[in-house]
Motif scaffolding. Structure first.
Motif, mmCIF file in Angstrom:
data_model
loop_
_atom_site.group_PDB
_atom_site.id
_atom_site.type_symbol
_atom_site.label_atom_id
_atom_site.label_comp_id
_atom_site.label_asym_id
_atom_site.label_seq_id
_atom_site.Cartn_x
_atom_site.Cartn_y
_atom_site.Cartn_z
ATOM 1 N N THR A 164 -4.344 6.968 -2.664
ATOM 2 C CA THR A 164 -3.833 5.708 -2.136
ATOM 3 C C THR A 164 -3.846 4.632 -3.212
ATOM 4 O O THR A 164 -4.666 4.661 -4.143
ATOM 5 N N LYS B 17 -5.683 -0.501 5.056
ATOM 6 C CA LYS B 17 -5.903 0.914 4.798
ATOM 7 C C LYS B 17 -4.651 1.695 5.192
ATOM 8 O O LYS B 17 -4.177 1.594 6.325
ATOM 9 N N ALA C 64 0.851 -1.191 0.000
ATOM 10 C CA ALA C 64 0.000 0.000 0.000
ATOM 11 C C ALA C 64 0.882 1.235 0.000
ATOM 12 O O ALA C 64 1.897 1.273 0.699
ATOM 13 N N TYR D 81 -3.212 0.238 -3.637
ATOM 14 C CA TYR D 81 -3.132 -1.041 -2.921
ATOM 15 C C TYR D 81 -2.867 -2.181 -3.888
ATOM 16 O O TYR D 81 -3.313 -2.159 -5.035
ATOM 17 N N LYS E 42 -6.399 -5.265 -0.989
ATOM 18 C CA LYS E 42 -7.457 -4.282 -1.228
ATOM 19 C C LYS E 42 -8.719 -4.667 -0.469
ATOM 20 O O LYS E 42 -9.158 -5.811 -0.504
#
Length: 128
Positions: A57, A68, A48, A59, A64
């Motif tokens: 952002t 986070k 990430a 990922y 995903k």
């Protein structure tokens, strides 16, 4: 730039961990910062990443919806909240940063495309 990671550890499958990374030294307002990992027997891979301005952002498909990444406003940090952890998430997690780069999203790219200049020492994450 020096990067220091914290927050690794052991957790059962389905659990959560949060990794934190703090950068010090040279500061660039235009940078990508993120997390990579090396799973046992595999090459290091991107997990990430986040751009400094606007907070775009990126990922990997494998995380995903479960992980986070975030950055505190005005701070040279990056946190990785990891939820619904799986045994295949086990590995050494590295924080990394590349400085003085444009927002890759403006050209349809991601922060994974850059060659990262600075790396932390890594922190172990074990999911059983």
């Amino acid at each position: 730039v020096q990067l220091v990671e914290s927050g690794g550890g052991s957790v059962q499958a389905g659990g959560s961990l949060t990794l934190s990374c703090e950068a010090s030294g040279y500061s660039s307002t235009h940078n990508c910062m993120g997390w990579f990992r090396q799973r046992p027997g595999q090459e290091r891979e991107g997990v990430a990443t986040i751009y400094s301005i606007g907070g775009s952002t990126y990922y990997s498909d494998s995380v995903k919806g479960r992980f986070k990444i975030s950055r505190a406003a005005g701070e040279n940090t990056a946190d990785l909240e990891m939820n619904s952890l799986k045994p295949e998430d086990t590995g050494i997690y590295y924080c990394a940063q590349v400085t003085s780069v444009p927002d890759p999203g403006e050209a349809g790219g991601t922060c994974f495309a850059y060659e990262y200049m600075y790396w932390g020492q890594g922190t172990q994450v074990t999911v059983s």
